[in-house]
Design an enzyme around this catalytic site. Structure first.
Site, PDB file in Angstrom:
ATOM      1  N   GLY A 108      -5.023   3.501  -7.929  1.00 29.83           N
ATOM      2  CA  GLY A 108      -5.255   3.703  -9.358  1.00 29.83           C
ATOM      3  C   GLY A 108      -4.444   4.815  -9.990  1.00 29.83           C
ATOM      4  O   GLY A 108      -4.618   5.121 -11.178  1.00 29.83           O
TER       5      GLY A 108
ATOM      6  N   ASP B 203     -10.521   3.964  -1.437  1.00 29.87           N
ATOM      7  CA  ASP B 203     -11.139   2.941  -0.586  1.00 29.87           C
ATOM      8  C   ASP B 203     -12.647   2.858  -0.765  1.00 29.87           C
ATOM      9  O   ASP B 203     -13.340   3.879  -0.891  1.00 29.87           O
ATOM     10  CB  ASP B 203     -10.851   3.243   0.896  1.00 29.87           C
ATOM     11  CG  ASP B 203      -9.381   3.038   1.227  1.00 29.87           C
ATOM     12  OD1 ASP B 203      -8.593   2.703   0.323  1.00 29.87           O
ATOM     13  OD2 ASP B 203      -9.031   3.209   2.412  1.00 29.87           O
TER      14      ASP B 203
ATOM     15  N   ASP C  65       0.836  -1.204   0.000  1.00 23.26           N
ATOM     16  CA  ASP C  65       0.000   0.000   0.000  1.00 23.26           C
ATOM     17  C   ASP C  65       0.876   1.263   0.000  1.00 23.26           C
ATOM     18  O   ASP C  65       1.682   1.457   0.918  1.00 23.26           O
ATOM     19  CB  ASP C  65      -0.874  -0.068   1.261  1.00 23.26           C
ATOM     20  CG  ASP C  65      -2.009   0.912   1.251  1.00 23.26           C
ATOM     21  OD1 ASP C  65      -2.050   1.784   0.376  1.00 23.26           O
ATOM     22  OD2 ASP C  65      -2.857   0.804   2.143  1.00 23.26           O
TER      23      ASP C  65
END
Ligand code: GLA
Length: 404
Positions: free
Chosen positions: A205, A226, A156
């Site tokens: 993205g 999210d 992440d």
């Protein structure tokens, strides 16, 4: 030459002479094609437990995945999201925090249930929840994960965004190149372990990630920010995936984020839409609910074998929008053996008839049709089909050519 111009030249040279060759080579050494040949299915701790998740929760979830039938329906990855991380030792190796006393023992337990264990980290110094990230320790962390028996890594971006910003001095192209390189660094570190570890990119993205993620070893990549447990957010994310189908395929999938089915914020019709849409998208299916407290309706949605078969179809093609008239949308997804899934979505606020013509979804001959939520064969469709679809609901069909 000014300092900023020379920095740009430095990074452009890095891209052409260092990063590009690594990316080219990584195509040859990318994760084995046997990894994630269909969209990964499992459960992730984040949506329900968030930062409170513990070893006991993960063991209980493993037990529930077996007893509920989720594992046998195909949900095999059990993924621990952020907040398992402790401190590094003097040699730089990461350790768990007190919520996870023994990660290797936990992995052994999860494996003993016929499941696989996933973990989470960031290319930045800190994760999104402020725990220890992998920045500068990628090889050590990959080695540690492999020693523990980890099968899946969600990586992440989080604080690496700050590193990109400061080190690129506002040059966006340089920042994007740094981001790709950060994922490639972990990709190479995972390859060095010689353990098949599904690599899940999470950077929301940015920079059309679907265009380059497979080149840095991505088996799946988040395409959006999210999700949350509301109709508006789920629908915004899910329906915005139109057009991304060419980028998905066996081993590499667009990921519109975890499922919210069963978390209580949507109606059952809305959850059926969520599940149908994710299946049409060939999306990874990572349940995010409390598996110990599933209603029969939640179970019937998450374990609808007809819908799961659409998601997991061996052809590995993502579906796309065929038409949209106001809030009434028709989507189709090619399946193996010349079959096709078609979903009629009603994003409007009252019952409405939605139609499609066979030629719109690629058929020139009549087809046999099955309704994937009522589980009933509905006979032959000669030319077109109309179904009355409830508010925020879906009718999903599987079409089979009468003549092969
Ligand atoms: C980011 C990710 C989420 C979740 C949290 C955890 O927001 O996008 O999926 O992993 O971090 O901190």
């Amino acid at each position: 030459m000014s300092i900023s111009a020379s920095r740009r030249v430095f990074w452009l040279c890095m891209i052409f002479f260092c990063i590009a060759p690594i990316l080219a080579q990584s195509n040859m050494t990318a994760a084995a094609p046997s990894t994630a040949t269909t969209p990964p299915m499992g459960w992730n701790s984040g949506n329900h437990f968030a930062e409170h998740v513990t070893d006991a929760d993960v063991r209980a979830a493993a037990d529930a995945m077996v007893s509920s039938g989720m594992r046998d329906a195909g949900y095999v990855y059990e993924n621990i999201d952020d907040t398992w991380e402790g401190q590094r030792d003097a040699q730089g190796f990461i350790h768990t925090n007190s919520k996870f006393p023994d990660m290797k023992a936990l992995a052994d337990y999860v494996h003993s249930k016929g499941l696989k264990l996933g973990i989470y980290s960031s290319p930045g110094p800190k994760t999104c929840a402020g725990y220890e990230g992998s920045y500068g320790h990628e090889a050590q962390d990959a080695q540690t994960y492999a020693q523990w028996g980890i099968d899946y890594l969600k990586y992440d971006l989080c604080s690496y965004g700050y590193i990109m910003k400061t080190q690129s001095h506002g040059d966006q192209q340089v920042a994007w190149a740094m981001m790709q390189q950060a994922y490639e660094t972990m990709h190479q570190a995972l390859l060095q372990t010689h353990r098949p570890i599904v690599f899940s990119l999470c950077q929301y993205g940015f920079n059309a990630v679907w265009k380059w993620a497979p080149n840095v070893g991505g088996n799946l990549w988040r395409t959006t920010g999210d999700i949350n447990d509301t109709w508006n957010r789920m629908a915004l994310i899910g329906f915005s995936q139109a057009g991304l189908a060419p980028y998905a395929g066996p081993g590499h999938w667009n990921d519109p984020d975890m499922l919210e089915v069963g978390n209580g914020g949507m109606t059952d019709n809305e959850y059926r839409t969520h599940m149908s849409l994710w299946a049409m998208l060939a999306a990874p299916l990572l349940a995010g609910n409390d598996l110990s407290k599933m209603t029969p309706e939640t179970k019937s949605i998450l374990m609808n074998k007809d819908v799961l078969a659409v998601d997991q179809d061996s052809l590995g093609k993502q579906g796309d929008r065929v038409s949209a008239i106001g809030p009434f949308e028709v989507w189709s997804k090619p399946l193996a053996n010349g079959e096709e899934a078609v979903a009629l979505f009603n994003r409007g606020t009252s019952y409405y008839p939605i139609s499609f013509h066979l030629k719109d979804v690629g058929f020139t001959q009549p087809v046999q049709a099955r309704d994937l939520w009522s589980h009933k064969d509905i006979g032959t469709i000669q030319d077109s089909y109309t179904a009355v679809v409830p508010r925020h609901g879906v009718v999903m069909l599987r079409l089979k050519p009468l003549k092969p």
